[in-house]
Design a protein around this motif. Sequence first.
Motif, PDB file in Angstrom:
ATOM      1  N   GLY A  11      12.060  31.684  13.231  1.00  0.00           N
ATOM      2  CA  GLY A  11      13.231  32.040  12.440  1.00  0.00           C
ATOM      3  C   GLY A  11      12.854  32.616  11.089  1.00  0.00           C
ATOM      4  O   GLY A  11      11.702  32.903  10.787  1.00  0.00           O
ATOM      5  N   ARG A  12      13.855  32.771  10.240  1.00  0.00           N
ATOM      6  CA  ARG A  12      13.636  33.342   8.928  1.00  0.00           C
ATOM      7  C   ARG A  12      13.053  32.316   7.967  1.00  0.00           C
ATOM      8  O   ARG A  12      13.258  31.110   8.119  1.00  0.00           O
ATOM      9  CB  ARG A  12      14.942  33.899   8.359  1.00  0.00           C
ATOM     10  CG  ARG A  12      15.466  35.113   9.127  1.00  0.00           C
ATOM     11  CD  ARG A  12      16.698  35.680   8.454  1.00  0.00           C
ATOM     12  NE  ARG A  12      17.171  36.861   9.141  1.00  0.00           N
ATOM     13  CZ  ARG A  12      16.741  38.083   8.905  1.00  0.00           C
ATOM     14  NH1 ARG A  12      15.823  38.281   7.985  1.00  0.00           N
ATOM     15  NH2 ARG A  12      17.201  39.108   9.575  1.00  0.00           N
ATOM     16  N   ALA A  13      12.323  32.816   6.978  1.00  0.00           N
ATOM     17  CA  ALA A  13      11.699  31.931   5.995  1.00  0.00           C
ATOM     18  C   ALA A  13      12.766  31.293   5.113  1.00  0.00           C
ATOM     19  O   ALA A  13      13.834  31.851   4.891  1.00  0.00           O
ATOM     20  CB  ALA A  13      10.712  32.716   5.129  1.00  0.00           C
ATOM     21  N   GLY A  14      12.447  30.102   4.610  1.00  0.00           N
ATOM     22  CA  GLY A  14      13.348  29.398   3.713  1.00  0.00           C
ATOM     23  C   GLY A  14      14.301  28.454   4.402  1.00  0.00           C
ATOM     24  O   GLY A  14      15.113  27.807   3.735  1.00  0.00           O
ATOM     25  N   ALA A  15      14.224  28.349   5.745  1.00  0.00           N
ATOM     26  CA  ALA A  15      15.114  27.431   6.445  1.00  0.00           C
ATOM     27  C   ALA A  15      14.700  25.991   6.172  1.00  0.00           C
ATOM     28  O   ALA A  15      13.545  25.685   5.898  1.00  0.00           O
ATOM     29  CB  ALA A  15      15.085  27.716   7.949  1.00  0.00           C
ATOM     30  N   ALA A  16      15.684  25.085   6.245  1.00  0.00           N
ATOM     31  CA  ALA A  16      15.414  23.667   5.987  1.00  0.00           C
ATOM     32  C   ALA A  16      14.535  23.087   7.091  1.00  0.00           C
ATOM     33  O   ALA A  16      14.700  23.403   8.272  1.00  0.00           O
ATOM     34  CB  ALA A  16      16.729  22.898   5.893  1.00  0.00           C
ATOM     35  N   PHE A  17      13.594  22.245   6.703  1.00  0.00           N
ATOM     36  CA  PHE A  17      12.679  21.629   7.653  1.00  0.00           C
ATOM     37  C   PHE A  17      13.372  20.481   8.375  1.00  0.00           C
ATOM     38  O   PHE A  17      13.918  19.575   7.740  1.00  0.00           O
ATOM     39  CB  PHE A  17      11.430  21.128   6.931  1.00  0.00           C
ATOM     40  CG  PHE A  17      10.447  20.429   7.827  1.00  0.00           C
ATOM     41  CD1 PHE A  17       9.693  21.139   8.743  1.00  0.00           C
ATOM     42  CD2 PHE A  17      10.291  19.050   7.758  1.00  0.00           C
ATOM     43  CE1 PHE A  17       8.795  20.501   9.573  1.00  0.00           C
ATOM     44  CE2 PHE A  17       9.398  18.402   8.585  1.00  0.00           C
ATOM     45  CZ  PHE A  17       8.647  19.126   9.494  1.00  0.00           C
ATOM     46  N   PHE A  22      10.995  19.212  14.901  1.00  0.00           N
ATOM     47  CA  PHE A  22       9.566  19.509  14.859  1.00  0.00           C
ATOM     48  C   PHE A  22       8.778  18.530  15.736  1.00  0.00           C
ATOM     49  O   PHE A  22       7.856  18.931  16.452  1.00  0.00           O
ATOM     50  CB  PHE A  22       9.069  19.437  13.413  1.00  0.00           C
ATOM     51  CG  PHE A  22       7.589  19.639  13.265  1.00  0.00           C
ATOM     52  CD1 PHE A  22       7.032  20.897  13.423  1.00  0.00           C
ATOM     53  CD2 PHE A  22       6.763  18.568  12.971  1.00  0.00           C
ATOM     54  CE1 PHE A  22       5.669  21.084  13.291  1.00  0.00           C
ATOM     55  CE2 PHE A  22       5.395  18.743  12.835  1.00  0.00           C
ATOM     56  CZ  PHE A  22       4.849  20.005  13.000  1.00  0.00           C
ATOM     57  N   ILE A  23       9.130  17.259  15.705  1.00  0.00           N
ATOM     58  CA  ILE A  23       8.424  16.267  16.512  1.00  0.00           C
ATOM     59  C   ILE A  23       8.670  16.487  17.998  1.00  0.00           C
ATOM     60  O   ILE A  23       7.784  16.238  18.832  1.00  0.00           O
ATOM     61  CB  ILE A  23       8.870  14.843  16.095  1.00  0.00           C
ATOM     62  CG1 ILE A  23       8.408  14.558  14.664  1.00  0.00           C
ATOM     63  CG2 ILE A  23       8.317  13.788  17.044  1.00  0.00           C
ATOM     64  CD1 ILE A  23       8.910  13.237  14.115  1.00  0.00           C
ATOM     65  N   ARG A  24       9.840  16.984  18.351  1.00  0.00           N
ATOM     66  CA  ARG A  24      10.179  17.187  19.757  1.00  0.00           C
ATOM     67  C   ARG A  24       9.599  18.468  20.328  1.00  0.00           C
ATOM     68  O   ARG A  24       9.669  18.672  21.551  1.00  0.00           O
ATOM     69  CB  ARG A  24      11.698  17.202  19.920  1.00  0.00           C
ATOM     70  CG  ARG A  24      12.362  15.844  19.652  1.00  0.00           C
ATOM     71  CD  ARG A  24      13.855  15.943  19.808  1.00  0.00           C
ATOM     72  NE  ARG A  24      14.499  14.645  19.606  1.00  0.00           N
ATOM     73  CZ  ARG A  24      15.817  14.460  19.649  1.00  0.00           C
ATOM     74  NH1 ARG A  24      16.630  15.497  19.882  1.00  0.00           N
ATOM     75  NH2 ARG A  24      16.322  13.248  19.446  1.00  0.00           N
ATOM     76  N   GLU A  25       9.048  19.325  19.518  1.00  0.00           N
ATOM     77  CA  GLU A  25       8.494  20.578  20.024  1.00  0.00           C
ATOM     78  C   GLU A  25       7.266  20.314  20.892  1.00  0.00           C
ATOM     79  O   GLU A  25       6.461  19.427  20.590  1.00  0.00           O
ATOM     80  CB  GLU A  25       8.119  21.493  18.863  1.00  0.00           C
ATOM     81  CG  GLU A  25       9.305  22.065  18.119  1.00  0.00           C
ATOM     82  CD  GLU A  25       8.883  22.990  17.010  1.00  0.00           C
ATOM     83  OE1 GLU A  25       7.652  23.183  16.851  1.00  0.00           O
ATOM     84  OE2 GLU A  25       9.757  23.517  16.306  1.00  0.00           O
ATOM     85  N   PRO A  26       7.099  21.068  21.979  1.00  0.00           N
ATOM     86  CA  PRO A  26       5.923  20.862  22.847  1.00  0.00           C
ATOM     87  C   PRO A  26       4.600  21.063  22.113  1.00  0.00           C
ATOM     88  O   PRO A  26       3.622  20.342  22.394  1.00  0.00           O
ATOM     89  CB  PRO A  26       6.120  21.914  23.951  1.00  0.00           C
ATOM     90  CG  PRO A  26       7.583  22.187  23.967  1.00  0.00           C
ATOM     91  CD  PRO A  26       8.042  22.049  22.547  1.00  0.00           C
ATOM     92  N   ARG A  27       4.560  22.007  21.172  1.00  0.00           N
ATOM     93  CA  ARG A  27       3.323  22.232  20.425  1.00  0.00           C
ATOM     94  C   ARG A  27       2.948  20.998  19.615  1.00  0.00           C
ATOM     95  O   ARG A  27       1.768  20.636  19.537  1.00  0.00           O
ATOM     96  CB  ARG A  27       3.482  23.440  19.495  1.00  0.00           C
ATOM     97  CG  ARG A  27       3.445  24.768  20.204  1.00  0.00           C
ATOM     98  CD  ARG A  27       3.891  25.882  19.283  1.00  0.00           C
ATOM     99  NE  ARG A  27       3.077  25.934  18.086  1.00  0.00           N
ATOM    100  CZ  ARG A  27       1.916  26.577  18.001  1.00  0.00           C
ATOM    101  NH1 ARG A  27       1.423  27.187  19.062  1.00  0.00           N
ATOM    102  NH2 ARG A  27       1.249  26.606  16.882  1.00  0.00           N
ATOM    103  N   LEU A  89      -0.224  23.132   9.513  1.00  0.00           N
ATOM    104  CA  LEU A  89       0.125  24.553   9.493  1.00  0.00           C
ATOM    105  C   LEU A  89       1.376  24.829  10.320  1.00  0.00           C
ATOM    106  O   LEU A  89       2.200  25.668   9.946  1.00  0.00           O
ATOM    107  CB  LEU A  89      -1.054  25.381  10.015  1.00  0.00           C
ATOM    108  CG  LEU A  89      -2.274  25.481   9.109  1.00  0.00           C
ATOM    109  CD1 LEU A  89      -3.370  26.288   9.782  1.00  0.00           C
ATOM    110  CD2 LEU A  89      -1.908  26.110   7.771  1.00  0.00           C
ATOM    111  N   ASP A  90       1.511  24.135  11.430  1.00  0.00           N
ATOM    112  CA  ASP A  90       2.732  24.295  12.227  1.00  0.00           C
ATOM    113  C   ASP A  90       3.968  23.835  11.452  1.00  0.00           C
ATOM    114  O   ASP A  90       5.051  24.403  11.610  1.00  0.00           O
ATOM    115  CB  ASP A  90       2.617  23.489  13.523  1.00  0.00           C
ATOM    116  CG  ASP A  90       1.603  24.076  14.489  1.00  0.00           C
ATOM    117  OD1 ASP A  90       1.268  25.263  14.337  1.00  0.00           O
ATOM    118  OD2 ASP A  90       1.136  23.349  15.381  1.00  0.00           O
ATOM    119  N   ALA A  91       3.806  22.811  10.611  1.00  0.00           N
ATOM    120  CA  ALA A  91       4.944  22.309   9.841  1.00  0.00           C
ATOM    121  C   ALA A  91       5.385  23.302   8.776  1.00  0.00           C
ATOM    122  O   ALA A  91       6.590  23.453   8.524  1.00  0.00           O
ATOM    123  CB  ALA A  91       4.593  20.966   9.205  1.00  0.00           C
TER     124      ALA A  91
END
Length: 217
Positions: A11-17, A22-27, A89-91
């Motif tokens: 997505g676009r930069a600046g989106a809320a983390f 993030f924890i549920r992502e396969p990566r 880095l993924d975060a």
Amino acid sequence: MDAKAASFGAGRAGAAFDPVSFIREPRTILRVLSWVFSMVVFACIINEGYVNQGSERLHCVFNKNSDACNYGVVIATVAFLASVGLLLLDAIFPQISTVRDRRRLVLLELAFSGLWTFLWFVGFCFMANQWSQTSPEELPLEQASDAARAAIAFSFFSILTWKFLQGTDLSLFSSGPKQPCSPIGQTTVTVNHYKTPPLVQTMETRPPDYHAPPPAF
């Protein structure tokens, strides 16, 4: 092309983390599994991978070949540290503002995942081969045998996790734009450098009551 596809799936930069997403992502799951597997291999070799038989010198449990133990410890240590670094880095990946930087990061992760898949494969074959040549007389401790089998097993599991990570990196790279783009979230404005020439009055464009001034002498 939408914003998500144009920015390597982030997505676009600046989106809320969003930590839950993030924890549920396969990566993320694969990163954590790779981290755990490398820690298990490291702990098995360091704690139980050396035996002392008839002397004060410690021998590697893999056919007394210290190269097998050293190789396993090195690749497990680097994989442990790399898993933590790549997870961070993924975060922060969605906060990277330019597509060029995102492409470089994805290429770095793709190359590292491919390299460590190969190194884990070499380590698995190396330790399994040396273990198959080890005689029971050389290993009187049953605990050392369990540690050796665990190190070999989790080396094989590490091959799978890093191979899957390479697949996700390849998918991300394929989803990115093919040409360099402007920073994500910004709009590119096209400037027309060719201006329309000024209006020149002609006989057709003059008003009907217009009279040309007499020439000056």
